[in-house]
Design an enzyme around this catalytic site. Structure first.
Site, PDB file in Angstrom:
ATOM      1  N   SER A 152       0.872  -1.189   0.000  1.00  0.00           N
ATOM      2  CA  SER A 152       0.000   0.000   0.000  1.00  0.00           C
ATOM      3  C   SER A 152       0.900   1.226   0.000  1.00  0.00           C
ATOM      4  CB  SER A 152      -0.866  -0.001   1.266  1.00  0.00           C
ATOM      5  OG  SER A 152      -1.411   1.284   1.500  1.00  0.00           O
ATOM      6  N   TYR A 165      -2.890  -0.582   9.961  1.00  0.00           N
ATOM      7  CA  TYR A 165      -2.809  -0.998   8.559  1.00  0.00           C
ATOM      8  C   TYR A 165      -1.457  -0.588   7.975  1.00  0.00           C
ATOM      9  CZ  TYR A 165      -4.095  -0.957   3.568  1.00  0.00           C
ATOM     10  OH  TYR A 165      -4.145  -1.163   2.210  1.00  0.00           O
TER      11      TYR A 165
HETATM   12  N1  LIG Z   1      -8.359  -0.701  -2.784  1.00  0.00           N
HETATM   13  C1  LIG Z   1      -7.286   0.033  -2.590  1.00  0.00           C
HETATM   14  O1  LIG Z   1      -7.245   1.233  -2.894  1.00  0.00           O
HETATM   15  C2  LIG Z   1      -6.045  -0.568  -2.032  1.00  0.00           C
HETATM   16  C3  LIG Z   1      -4.894   0.190  -2.013  1.00  0.00           C
HETATM   17  C4  LIG Z   1      -3.724  -0.353  -1.515  1.00  0.00           C
HETATM   18  C5  LIG Z   1      -3.715  -1.642  -1.065  1.00  0.00           C
HETATM   19  N2  LIG Z   1      -4.862  -2.366  -1.082  1.00  0.00           N
HETATM   20  C6  LIG Z   1      -4.779  -3.735  -0.600  1.00  0.00           C
HETATM   21  O2  LIG Z   1      -5.208  -4.613  -1.605  1.00  0.00           O
HETATM   22  C7  LIG Z   1      -5.773  -5.779  -1.032  1.00  0.00           C
HETATM   23  C8  LIG Z   1      -7.192  -5.994  -1.582  1.00  0.00           C
HETATM   24  O3  LIG Z   1      -7.984  -4.888  -1.223  1.00  0.00           O
HETATM   25  P1  LIG Z   1      -9.379  -4.532  -1.939  1.00  0.00           P
HETATM   26  O4  LIG Z   1      -9.409  -3.078  -2.087  1.00  0.00           O
HETATM   27  O5  LIG Z   1      -9.579  -5.415  -3.107  1.00  0.00           O
HETATM   28  O6  LIG Z   1     -10.383  -4.892  -0.777  1.00  0.00           O
HETATM   29  P2  LIG Z   1     -11.639  -5.874  -0.719  1.00  0.00           P
HETATM   30  O7  LIG Z   1     -12.435  -5.792  -1.946  1.00  0.00           O
HETATM   31  O8  LIG Z   1     -12.273  -5.590   0.590  1.00  0.00           O
HETATM   32  O9  LIG Z   1     -10.929  -7.285  -0.660  1.00  0.00           O
HETATM   33  C9  LIG Z   1     -10.299  -7.732   0.501  1.00  0.00           C
HETATM   34  C10 LIG Z   1     -10.118  -9.208   0.373  1.00  0.00           C
HETATM   35  O10 LIG Z   1      -9.498  -9.700   1.568  1.00  0.00           O
HETATM   36  C11 LIG Z   1     -10.102 -10.940   1.844  1.00  0.00           C
HETATM   37  N3  LIG Z   1      -9.960 -11.286   3.242  1.00  0.00           N
HETATM   38  C12 LIG Z   1     -10.134 -10.518   4.323  1.00  0.00           C
HETATM   39  N4  LIG Z   1      -9.915 -11.231   5.434  1.00  0.00           N
HETATM   40  C13 LIG Z   1      -9.607 -12.492   5.014  1.00  0.00           C
HETATM   41  C14 LIG Z   1      -9.276 -13.692   5.663  1.00  0.00           C
HETATM   42  N5  LIG Z   1      -9.203 -13.780   6.995  1.00  0.00           N
HETATM   43  N6  LIG Z   1      -9.027 -14.775   4.917  1.00  0.00           N
HETATM   44  C15 LIG Z   1      -9.091 -14.730   3.581  1.00  0.00           C
HETATM   45  N7  LIG Z   1      -9.385 -13.629   2.904  1.00  0.00           N
HETATM   46  C16 LIG Z   1      -9.634 -12.528   3.622  1.00  0.00           C
HETATM   47  C17 LIG Z   1     -11.549 -10.766   1.486  1.00  0.00           C
HETATM   48  O11 LIG Z   1     -12.089 -12.032   1.195  1.00  0.00           O
HETATM   49  P3  LIG Z   1     -13.362 -12.700   1.947  1.00  0.00           P
HETATM   50  O12 LIG Z   1     -14.261 -11.607   2.391  1.00  0.00           O
HETATM   51  O13 LIG Z   1     -13.921 -13.605   0.927  1.00  0.00           O
HETATM   52  O14 LIG Z   1     -12.751 -13.442   3.064  1.00  0.00           O
HETATM   53  C18 LIG Z   1     -11.435  -9.954   0.214  1.00  0.00           C
HETATM   54  O15 LIG Z   1     -11.305 -10.821  -0.882  1.00  0.00           O
HETATM   55  C19 LIG Z   1      -5.732  -5.567   0.477  1.00  0.00           C
HETATM   56  O16 LIG Z   1      -4.538  -6.118   0.987  1.00  0.00           O
HETATM   57  C20 LIG Z   1      -5.657  -4.058   0.602  1.00  0.00           C
HETATM   58  O17 LIG Z   1      -5.069  -3.650   1.782  1.00  0.00           O
HETATM   59  C21 LIG Z   1      -6.034  -1.867  -1.551  1.00  0.00           C
END
Ligand SMILES: NC(=O)c1ccc[n+]([C@@H]2O[C@H](COP(=O)([O-])OP(=O)(O)OC[C@H]3O[C@@H](n4cnc5c(N)ncnc54)[C@H](OP(=O)(O)O)[C@@H]3O)[C@@H](O)[C@H]2O)c1
Length: 268
Positions: A152, A165
């Site tokens: 991130s 985070y």
């Molecule tokens: N969106 C952004 O702007 C952004 C920016 C920088 C970094 N990120 C990072 O990118 C990654 C994905 O984020 P996103 O934006 O796509 O968020 P998201 O749509 O909320 O996806 C998060 C994912 O994490 C999974 N998850 C959470 N707890 C879990 C667990 N205990 N076991 C297995 N899976 C788990 C969820 O799956 P289930 O609900 O199916 O368990 C979901 O698939 C994260 O690491 C986030 O920090 C996102």
């Protein structure tokens, strides 16, 4: 030779039930990899599999809790039988937790340590440590693997409000470097991608009001992003396919690839 052809590869995408992991899962499948869609939400996971199959790809959903090492090992055995030995691992499970968001009403000093541990664990232990431990042995034995951790911008300079985070994502970058060195002798490469701001479930409330307009924080982010917009999840696919493909990035390990619209380059 097509540098970005992933035919014959098996990719495990943890967090493929989410927005960014899902987009990368689709992109890896479109490049020819068989894709294991991992997460806890079966409905979203099966929908992602159907979407990949409709586009001619091969995928299967496997229930996985990133924090449950034994369950993840069982998942590994199941997906090995169905899709073959994993050669690519994308660690995209994670996110901020509103319980540890710092606000004027909920200052840093009042963060509950147990809540902090939960969020830190999700992003570091479930977000990288456990899946790397579970999936690396097969890759090491086969002398072939590419692991992509999702970091991130907050790993580089902590954003306001999201202390647990940010600290966990900084640790993900550090662990990526450690493992890059540790597993290089086995031809297992370990890199990370730093996404900028991509609207997803876990950050929606931070970026948007209920009526869909950007929050003051969302507006600040636009102002701080040289390309002046949020990212589209499909824009992570190029970075993921590049790092996944040994033909394209076989001599690349230990890097962090920023896909952030220039966010981390912005000063004044
Ligand atoms: N969106 C952004 O702007 C952004 C920016 C920088 C970094 N990120 C990072 O990118 C990654 C994905 O984020 P996103 O934006 O796509 O968020 P998201 O749509 O909320 O996806 C998060 C994912 O994490 C999974 N998850 C959470 N707890 C879990 C667990 N205990 N076991 C297995 N899976 C788990 C969820 O799956 P289930 O609900 O199916 O368990 C979901 O698939 C994260 O690491 C986030 O920090 C996102």
């Amino acid at each position: 030779m097509n540098l970005f052809d992933l035919t014959g590869e098996t990719a495990v995408v943890l967090g493929a039930t989410g927005v960014l992991g899902g987009a990368m899962a689709e992109g890896l499948a479109a490049a020819g990899a068989k894709v294991a869609v991992l997460g806890r939400n079966a409905e979203r996971g099966e929908a992602r599999v159907r979407s990949i199959q409709q586009q001619g790809g091969t995928a299967g959903f496997f229930f996985a809790d990133a924090l449950d090492q034994n369950l993840l090992k069982a998942t590994r055995e199941a997906l090995l039988k169905r899709l073959g030995a994993p050669t690519i691992l994308v660690n995209a499970a994670g996110g901020n937790d509103p319980r540890v968001t710092v606000t004027p009403e909920h200052p840093f000093e009042e963060i509950d340590v147990a809540d902090w541990r939960d969020n830190f664990d999700l992003n570091l232990v479930g977000g990288a440590l456990i899946p790397c431990q579970v999936f690396a042995p097969t890759m090491k034995n086969n002398r072939k693997g590419s692991i992509i951790n999702i970091a991130s911008v907050s790993a580089h300079l902590p954003l306001s409000r999201v202390a647990a985070y940010s600290a966990a994502k900084a640790a993900v970058l550090n662990l990526t470097l450690f493992l890059a060195r540790e597993w290089a002798p086995y031809n297992v490469r370990v890199n990370s991608i730093t996404p900028g701001f991509f609207p997803g479930e876990q950050n929606r409330r931070l970026l948007f009001n209920e009526d869909g307009t950007p929050t003051p924080r969302g507006q600040l982010i636009f102002g701080h992003t040289p390309l002046a917009r949020f990212g589209n999840p499909a824009e992570l696919v190029g970075a993921a396919v590049f790092l996944a493909s040994g033909k394209a990035s076989g001599f690349v390990t230990g890097i962090d690839l920023r896909v952030d619209g220039g966010f981390l380059s912005q000063t004044i």
